[in-house]
Scaffold this motif. Structure first.
Motif, PDB file in Angstrom:
ATOM      1  N   LEU A  80     -91.770 -78.104 -24.534  1.00 60.67           N
ATOM      2  CA  LEU A  80     -91.670 -79.448 -23.972  1.00 60.67           C
ATOM      3  C   LEU A  80     -92.995 -80.191 -24.071  1.00 60.67           C
ATOM      4  O   LEU A  80     -93.025 -81.396 -24.373  1.00 60.67           O
ATOM      5  N   GLU A  81     -94.098 -79.496 -23.820  1.00 56.91           N
ATOM      6  CA  GLU A  81     -95.409 -80.134 -23.926  1.00 56.91           C
ATOM      7  C   GLU A  81     -95.659 -80.605 -25.365  1.00 56.91           C
ATOM      8  O   GLU A  81     -96.163 -81.708 -25.610  1.00 56.91           O
ATOM      9  N   ARG A  82     -95.285 -79.763 -26.349  1.00 59.92           N
ATOM     10  CA  ARG A  82     -95.479 -80.123 -27.753  1.00 59.92           C
ATOM     11  C   ARG A  82     -94.624 -81.333 -28.130  1.00 59.92           C
ATOM     12  O   ARG A  82     -95.086 -82.260 -28.818  1.00 59.92           O
ATOM     13  N   LEU A  83     -93.390 -81.357 -27.677  1.00 63.32           N
ATOM     14  CA  LEU A  83     -92.489 -82.471 -27.988  1.00 63.32           C
ATOM     15  C   LEU A  83     -92.942 -83.756 -27.308  1.00 63.32           C
ATOM     16  O   LEU A  83     -92.825 -84.851 -27.876  1.00 63.32           O
ATOM     17  N   MET A  84     -93.461 -83.641 -26.082  1.00 69.19           N
ATOM     18  CA  MET A  84     -93.972 -84.836 -25.406  1.00 69.19           C
ATOM     19  C   MET A  84     -95.148 -85.427 -26.166  1.00 69.19           C
ATOM     20  O   MET A  84     -95.271 -86.649 -26.289  1.00 69.19           O
ATOM     21  N   GLN A  85     -96.023 -84.559 -26.668  1.00 68.60           N
ATOM     22  CA  GLN A  85     -97.163 -85.061 -27.431  1.00 68.60           C
ATOM     23  C   GLN A  85     -96.696 -85.738 -28.716  1.00 68.60           C
ATOM     24  O   GLN A  85     -97.222 -86.787 -29.123  1.00 68.60           O
ATOM     25  N   GLU A  86     -95.683 -85.154 -29.357  1.00 73.61           N
ATOM     26  CA  GLU A  86     -95.135 -85.760 -30.572  1.00 73.61           C
ATOM     27  C   GLU A  86     -94.520 -87.120 -30.256  1.00 73.61           C
ATOM     28  O   GLU A  86     -94.626 -88.064 -31.036  1.00 73.61           O
ATOM     29  N   LEU A  87     -93.894 -87.216 -29.091  1.00 78.09           N
ATOM     30  CA  LEU A  87     -93.296 -88.490 -28.664  1.00 78.09           C
ATOM     31  C   LEU A  87     -94.382 -89.538 -28.456  1.00 78.09           C
ATOM     32  O   LEU A  87     -94.222 -90.708 -28.832  1.00 78.09           O
ATOM     33  N   ARG A  88     -95.505 -89.147 -27.881  1.00 76.94           N
ATOM     34  CA  ARG A  88     -96.603 -90.087 -27.641  1.00 76.94           C
ATOM     35  C   ARG A  88     -97.231 -90.541 -28.961  1.00 76.94           C
ATOM     36  O   ARG A  88     -97.635 -91.698 -29.103  1.00 76.94           O
ATOM     37  N   ASP A  89     -97.330 -89.621 -29.922  1.00 75.21           N
ATOM     38  CA  ASP A  89     -98.033 -89.915 -31.166  1.00 75.21           C
ATOM     39  C   ASP A  89     -97.207 -90.698 -32.177  1.00 75.21           C
ATOM     40  O   ASP A  89     -97.766 -91.277 -33.118  1.00 75.21           O
ATOM     41  N   ARG A  90     -95.898 -90.719 -32.020  1.00 72.80           N
ATOM     42  CA  ARG A  90     -95.047 -91.359 -33.024  1.00 72.80           C
ATOM     43  C   ARG A  90     -95.241 -92.870 -32.981  1.00 72.80           C
ATOM     44  O   ARG A  90     -95.032 -93.505 -31.944  1.00 72.80           O
ATOM     45  N   PRO A  91     -95.614 -93.502 -34.089  1.00 74.43           N
ATOM     46  CA  PRO A  91     -95.840 -94.953 -34.098  1.00 74.43           C
ATOM     47  C   PRO A  91     -94.521 -95.732 -34.064  1.00 74.43           C
ATOM     48  O   PRO A  91     -93.473 -95.232 -34.454  1.00 74.43           O
ATOM     49  N   ILE A  92     -94.614 -96.983 -33.594  1.00 75.31           N
ATOM     50  CA  ILE A  92     -93.445 -97.859 -33.613  1.00 75.31           C
ATOM     51  C   ILE A  92     -93.146 -98.232 -35.061  1.00 75.31           C
ATOM     52  O   ILE A  92     -94.051 -98.599 -35.812  1.00 75.31           O
ATOM     53  N   PRO A  93     -91.916 -98.145 -35.508  1.00 73.40           N
ATOM     54  CA  PRO A  93     -91.592 -98.334 -36.924  1.00 73.40           C
ATOM     55  C   PRO A  93     -91.747 -99.780 -37.376  1.00 73.40           C
ATOM     56  O   PRO A  93     -91.686-100.705 -36.587  1.00 73.40           O
ATOM     57  N   ASP A  94     -91.920 -99.932 -38.698  1.00 73.77           N
ATOM     58  CA  ASP A  94     -91.979-101.276 -39.252  1.00 73.77           C
ATOM     59  C   ASP A  94     -90.576-101.732 -39.638  1.00 73.77           C
ATOM     60  O   ASP A  94     -89.592-101.021 -39.459  1.00 73.77           O
TER      61      ASP A  94
END
Length: 656
Positions: free
Chosen positions: A103-117
């Motif tokens: 869950l910690e790894r997935l949360m970090q991935e969620l934070r790092d994912r940029p808003i799409p163009d």
């Protein structure tokens, strides 16, 4: 060795991590962010679901409630645990740490994912549209009304749940649950589908129905499952888009083997990354998909290629034990077969006793627990019989429950089919006591049984009011209002009328079983053809949906579906779609030929095509015209099939 208190604390910490994950999702709930992180959200949902199962198992072995665990979440945990009804040893601290790390790894991935163009957004729209291009079936999914009564079928439900949760690669991919009519197969299937949906692991639910056999649903089975799986796991969408773009014919092919290989096996095998947990696909009532030849290819695919499914796919399949199904699925290593007829009799009697006592709880002053047990024994393990018996005994005006009980108990013993036949006969004799009532019953049921698609009472009345014989023009409610125990939709004007159980169809269409209640085809198709053509003659007109312009395509009309619903009622849409089907099965009559001529030689033809077009059934037009042409040719030039020569001469004289 770790103490219980330290394990309790670690589980409390895991719940806190789940809470933080939920809060992070709420902070990133903009549509653009959600679209960009759907794959991460799918993984999070899977891990949280696994955590819920793990905590449930722990809670069953030790009651715990630390300050870190919210009350609402505890309620959810204990609800799931009580439903499973079994005891599982607690897991180790290692598993808690593993879940927390994921869950910690997935949360970090969620934070790092940029808003799409904008290019990403266009790609998503294209994938969404492409997944909708498959020829799929509507209205075949989960029906929560059909679930098992709480507390019943515990053993078989747990057996299926254990099979679903088994992570061993050797676990059979398919679980075939079979049993005679009325044993409760569909109730179990819908209960499992509902359970899987609540846990977020339902991939698809596809339920066949005898009343929809004309739709060739077996050719839509695998495309529908593919679409549903892609909606659950968005990683499948681009794979489906690619395969249907490279091979356009796959979007509406009826080649079942190609559908399986190209739309299901290949996309699933190409998924990158770790599996997202076991996924459940429910296929209910395969025996109702049509004649034996219609399901041959489906059975061949499941028996031959089912083992090639990924290890996390589970298919629950239910059916009656028909010979062809048994020959195809028995003794196959990747198919686990389970017979409801082989379940311990005492367990089945226990469940039916609980069902009967629950249904008749308002009559506890009239009946003893021994009476309920007698009904359970009398049922022979057939749940549908128990349902009908409870309906028959339910208190209402003119009904003395105790007399009804003795009437039921006086029936001779028999197998499941005989018991159901006895109950159907008892019901119908009680409802329709006079010869006129029984004649009207047969007429109304003839209309219902030979329809190509179930219709609500309001539509049945519209069509019946245009039957060729004036004596047949009466409201169907005179008959159907008393048949709520046997038919769905009889108490609502907008709900399609159909038998509640497929065995009622079998009973009515077998003269040896139904006797004076036997429904023969007779002039059913002629009546429906005349009525359909008359309905179109009266209801079709130019610009039926009141469109403002004819210079744009139907796809560009934003509210077209609403306009169709408001301006083309069910009886008119049915007539537009199926007049030729009924015509093809009807004997030649001059009045019927005149109605056909009126449609195909005037402006009504254009109005009919327009109605089919806006309703998205324009593909059916060509087949309808070919059928009509064939009917006219055979009727006019082959008198040996039963057409009277004077009718042929008259038709030729009138230019038909």
């Amino acid at each position: 060795m770790l103490s219980h208190s330290s394990i309790d604390t670690s589980i409390g910490g895991l719940v806190t991590t789940i809470e933080r994950t939920y809060e992070l999702i709420l902070e990133n709930r903009s549509s653009s962010k959600i679209n960009a992180t759907k794959d991460v959200l799918v993984d999070i949902a899977q891990v949280v679901q696994e955590c819920a199962q793990f905590i449930t198992k722990y809670s069953e072995t030790k009651t715990f409630c630390t300050p870190l665990i919210p009350v609402d979440f505890m309620k959810l945990i204990f609800f799931i645990g009580s439903w499973l009804g079994k005891s599982v040893p607690s897991e180790t601290m290692t598993k808690v740490v593993n879940y927390t790390w994921k869950l910690e790894r997935l949360m970090q991935e969620l934070r790092d994912r940029p808003i799409p163009d904008i290019h990403y957004g266009i790609k998503q729209i294209f994938e969404d549209l492409s997944s909708n291009w498959l020829t799929c079936a509507d209205g075949v999914g989960l029906n929560e009304v059909k679930k098992c009564l709480d507390g019943t079928r515990i053993e078989v439900l747990n057996e299926i749940v254990d099979w679903i949760n088994n992570t061993s690669a050797a676990t059979p991919r398919i679980f075939w649950l079979y049993g005679q009519a009325g044993k409760g197969k569909s109730a179990i299937a819908h209960t499992i589908a509902r359970h899987a949906q609540n846990l977020g692991v339902l991939g698809s639910c596809f339920c066949f129905s005898r009343v929809r056999q004309h739709e060739q649903l077996h050719t839509k089975l695998f495309p529908t499952i593919a679409r549903d799986l892609a909606h659950r796991d968005i990683r499948l969408r681009p794979l489906l888009v690619e395969v249907t773009t490279n091979n356009y014919s796959l979007r509406d092919t009826t080649d079942v083997a190609a559908q399986w290989n190209k739309l299901i096996l290949e996309p699933l095998s190409q998924l990158k990354g770790s599996l997202t947990g076991n996924v459940v696909v429910v296929i209910d009532a395969l025996d109702e998909s049509g004649a034996e030849r219609t399901r041959t290819t489906v059975l061949e695919v499941l028996a031959t290629y089912g083992a090639e499914l990924p290890t996390n796919i589970r298919i629950l399949l239910t059916s009656r034990p028909l010979v062809d199904i048994g020959e195809a699925l028995n003794t196959i290593p990747h198919i686990r077969a389970r017979s409801l007829d082989a379940i311990d009799t005492e367990l089945t009697m226990r469940d039916i006793h609980l069902y009967v006592s629950t249904r008749l709880k308002t009559l506890r002053d009239t009946f003893s627990d021994e009476n309920f047990q007698q009904l359970a024994v009398k049922s022979g393990g057939v749940f549908e019989w128990a349902r009908l018996a409870c309906d028959f005994m339910s208190p209402r005006i003119g009904v003395i429950p105790k007399d009804r009980f003795h009437q039921i108990m006086s029936h001779a013993p028999g197998d499941g089919r005989t018991l159901l036949d006895e109950m159907y006969t008892t019901f119908l004799k009680d409802l329709f006591r006079g010869s006129d009532d029984r004649r009207d019953f047969r007429s109304v049921m003839q209309q219902i049984l030979w329809l190509k698609e179930p219709l609500p009472i309001s539509a049945l009345d519209f069509i019946r009011d245009r039957f060729p014989q004036e004596d047949d023009r009466y409201p169907v409610g005179f008959i159907l209002n008393f048949m709520a125990s046997l038919l769905a939709g009889v108490n609502e004007l907008s709900t399609p009328v159909r038998p509640l159980h497929a065995s009622f169809y079998d009973f009515l269409l077998d003269k040896k079983r139904s006797g004076e209640f036997f429904i023969q085809q007779g002039d059913a198709h002629r009546n429906l053809a005349v009525a359909s053509l008359s309905v179109m003659q009266a209801g079709l007109h130019f610009n039926i949906c009141k469109l403002e312009t004819s210079y744009i395509s139907n796809l560009e009309v934003a509210d077209l579906e609403k306009r169709v619903e408001e301006n083309i009622p069910p009886h008119l849409l049915y007539s537009c779609r199926f007049w030729a089907t009924h015509l093809q099965a009807a004997a030649f009559k001059q009045d019927l030929a005149e109605l056909v001529r009126g449609l195909v030689t005037g402006e009504q033809m254009l109005f009919w095509l327009e109605a089919l077009g806006v309703s998205k059934f324009i593909r059916e037009a060509c087949g309808a015209l070919i059928s009509a042409e064939g009917w006219l040719q055979v009727s006019l030039f082959v008198p040996n099939i039963g057409c009277h020569p004077t009718n042929i001469e008259l038709a030729q004289k009138n230019g038909v």
